[in-house]
Design a protein around this motif. Structure first.
Motif, mmCIF file in Angstrom:
data_model
loop_
_atom_site.group_PDB
_atom_site.id
_atom_site.type_symbol
_atom_site.label_atom_id
_atom_site.label_comp_id
_atom_site.label_asym_id
_atom_site.label_seq_id
_atom_site.Cartn_x
_atom_site.Cartn_y
_atom_site.Cartn_z
ATOM 1 N N ILE A 165 0.861 -1.195 0.000
ATOM 2 C CA ILE A 165 0.000 0.000 0.000
ATOM 3 C C ILE A 165 0.898 1.246 0.000
ATOM 4 C CG2 ILE A 165 -1.680 1.355 1.341
ATOM 5 C CD1 ILE A 165 -2.858 -1.322 2.336
ATOM 6 N N PHE A 166 1.950 1.211 0.814
ATOM 7 C CA PHE A 166 2.899 2.336 0.854
ATOM 8 C C PHE A 166 3.603 2.505 -0.495
ATOM 9 C CE2 PHE A 166 3.390 1.773 5.684
ATOM 10 C CZ PHE A 166 2.643 2.911 5.969
ATOM 11 N N LEU A 167 3.996 1.392 -1.094
ATOM 12 C CA LEU A 167 4.708 1.462 -2.380
ATOM 13 C C LEU A 167 3.837 2.106 -3.455
ATOM 14 C CD1 LEU A 167 6.593 -1.954 -2.792
ATOM 15 C CD2 LEU A 167 7.594 0.291 -2.336
ATOM 16 N N ARG A 168 2.553 1.767 -3.446
ATOM 17 C CA ARG A 168 1.635 2.341 -4.445
ATOM 18 C C ARG A 168 1.465 3.835 -4.220
ATOM 19 N NH1 ARG A 168 -2.262 -1.923 -3.747
ATOM 20 N NH2 ARG A 168 -3.650 -0.397 -2.836
ATOM 21 N N ASN A 169 1.485 4.198 -2.917
ATOM 22 C CA ASN A 169 1.430 5.607 -2.534
ATOM 23 C C ASN A 169 0.235 6.354 -3.136
ATOM 24 O OD1 ASN A 169 2.128 7.951 -1.302
ATOM 25 N ND2 ASN A 169 4.049 8.268 -2.372
ATOM 26 N N GLU A 170 -0.874 5.652 -3.285
ATOM 27 C CA GLU A 170 -2.087 6.327 -3.765
ATOM 28 C C GLU A 170 -2.687 7.122 -2.609
ATOM 29 O OE1 GLU A 170 -4.555 3.176 -5.204
ATOM 30 O OE2 GLU A 170 -3.293 2.838 -6.951
ATOM 31 N N HIS A 171 -3.425 8.140 -2.945
ATOM 32 C CA HIS A 171 -4.094 8.986 -1.942
ATOM 33 C C HIS A 171 -3.111 9.479 -0.877
ATOM 34 C CE1 HIS A 171 -7.616 7.390 -3.878
ATOM 35 N NE2 HIS A 171 -7.302 6.170 -3.501
ATOM 36 N N ASP A 172 -1.847 9.704 -1.298
ATOM 37 C CA ASP A 172 -0.861 10.261 -0.378
ATOM 38 C C ASP A 172 -0.601 9.388 0.855
ATOM 39 O OD1 ASP A 172 0.993 12.237 -0.249
ATOM 40 O OD2 ASP A 172 -0.216 13.593 0.968
ATOM 41 N N ILE A 173 -0.714 8.072 0.682
ATOM 42 C CA ILE A 173 -0.381 7.173 1.793
ATOM 43 C C ILE A 173 1.132 6.963 1.765
ATOM 44 C CG2 ILE A 173 -0.795 4.939 2.893
ATOM 45 C CD1 ILE A 173 -3.525 4.874 1.614
ATOM 46 N N ASP A 174 1.813 7.939 2.365
ATOM 47 C CA ASP A 174 3.265 8.011 2.331
ATOM 48 C C ASP A 174 3.801 7.603 3.710
ATOM 49 O OD1 ASP A 174 5.889 8.937 2.590
ATOM 50 O OD2 ASP A 174 5.546 10.681 1.299
ATOM 51 N N PRO A 175 4.703 6.611 3.754
ATOM 52 C CA PRO A 175 5.181 6.141 5.065
ATOM 53 C C PRO A 175 5.912 7.209 5.885
ATOM 54 C CG PRO A 175 6.478 5.184 3.274
ATOM 55 C CD PRO A 175 5.304 5.858 2.645
ATOM 56 N N GLN A 176 6.376 8.261 5.211
ATOM 57 C CA GLN A 176 7.004 9.354 5.962
ATOM 58 C C GLN A 176 5.951 10.222 6.652
ATOM 59 O OE1 GLN A 176 10.127 8.840 5.947
ATOM 60 N NE2 GLN A 176 10.210 7.592 4.101
ATOM 61 N N LYS A 177 4.743 10.205 6.099
ATOM 62 C CA LYS A 177 3.701 11.095 6.635
ATOM 63 C C LYS A 177 2.684 10.383 7.516
ATOM 64 C CE LYS A 177 3.751 13.964 2.456
ATOM 65 N NZ LYS A 177 2.996 14.146 1.197
ATOM 66 N N VAL A 178 2.411 9.114 7.173
ATOM 67 C CA VAL A 178 1.335 8.420 7.905
ATOM 68 C C VAL A 178 1.758 7.010 8.343
ATOM 69 C CG1 VAL A 178 -0.501 9.657 6.664
ATOM 70 C CG2 VAL A 178 0.297 7.441 5.794
ATOM 71 N N THR A 179 1.029 6.500 9.312
ATOM 72 C CA THR A 179 1.176 5.088 9.667
ATOM 73 C C THR A 179 -0.171 4.413 9.419
ATOM 74 O OG1 THR A 179 0.619 5.566 11.964
ATOM 75 C CG2 THR A 179 2.945 5.389 11.437
ATOM 76 N N LEU A 180 -0.109 3.128 9.154
ATOM 77 C CA LEU A 180 -1.327 2.342 8.961
ATOM 78 C C LEU A 180 -1.434 1.364 10.117
ATOM 79 C CD1 LEU A 180 -0.955 1.332 5.179
ATOM 80 C CD2 LEU A 180 -2.321 3.192 6.115
#
Ligand SMILES: [Zn+2]
Length: 248
Positions: A165-180
């Protein structure tokens, strides 16, 4: 002889006392509001799957009373952030939480857990005799790992899915910015849902999910697909901190 003893100690049924001893006993805790020593308190440092009320209180997060004590001096509630260990003998699993005060870097925290595991099970213990150990660095991660275990989900598969999900980085799901974080409160059994937390504010901002069938496909493929198995092993091999965000 020593090996036989170590082996016996590594059996899940015998791990019950050891992890508690491995976590530092808190000493000389003072109230952060008035400075008075918090005497006579008995904070939780080690607990297990069967300690339902402890787990329930922990899962309430800031609403709960997990390791919250009223100061006799000022009457205010004090929430203690201590090292914790959760054990699940049925699944031969140990989950550690190290608070910020007990670590400097992820590598140092991993090394600390490595030393505890060595103490408990011996340097030469075979991997099948050692429970699955995990390190977590926030209470949210700690709760997530417990919830995954309780729900019968494989955390490596879940972290692998998060990684993609992080690799796809859709909808700004960026591991530097968010956690899941796994949403264990979700009632949708067809989906594996994640709450998206903003790293800066710590607040839940959104959610994302994948079909539960994907989880099962990945889990099954891990057993049959050598390449995938190798990829997951390479990502998480030798780690106690099994966390997708840490791979970036
Ligand atoms: Zn006080």
């Amino acid at each position: 002889m020593a090996t036989a003893k170590k082996k016996a100690a590594a059996k899940p049924a015998r791990t019950s006392k050891a992890p508690a001893a491995a976590v530092k006993k808190p000493a000389g805790i003072a109230c952060p509001h008035c400075g008075k020593a918090l005497d006579g308190i008995r904070p939780v440092t080690a607990f297990c799957r069967q300690d339902k009320t402890v787990v329930a209180e922990l899962f309430k997060g800031h609403e709960g009373k997990f390791n919250v004590f009223e100061c006799a001096g000022c009457g205010k509630d004090v929430r203690l952030d201590l090292a914790l260990v959760y054990r699940d003998e049925e699944h031969a699993s140990l989950i550690y939480y190290l608070p910020p005060a007990d670590r400097t870097t992820i590598a140092a925290a991993e090394a600390a857990i490595g030393r505890i595991v060595e103490q408990l099970f011996g340097v030469d213990a075979k991997s099948e005799d050692v429970p699955d150990c995990r390190l977590t660095l926030s209470l949210q991660e700690f709760i997530e790992k417990i919830a995954l275990l309780e729900d019968g989900l494989d955390d490596r598969v879940v972290e692998f899915i998060k990684y993609h999900i992080f690799l796809r980085n859709e909808h700004d799901i960026d591991p530097q910015k968010v956690t899941l974080l796994y949403n264990f409160t979700s009632s949708d059994e067809e989906a594996l849902e994640f709450v998206i937390f903003n790293r800066k504010t710590g607040k839940a901002e959104n959610a994302t999910s994948v079909p539960m069938t994907l989880y099962h496909e990945v889990k099954d493929a891990l057993l049959t697909d050598k390449e995938l198995h190798e990829e997951v092993c390479t990502l998480f091999r030798g780690r106690y901190y099994v966390n997708a965000a840490a791979l970036f």
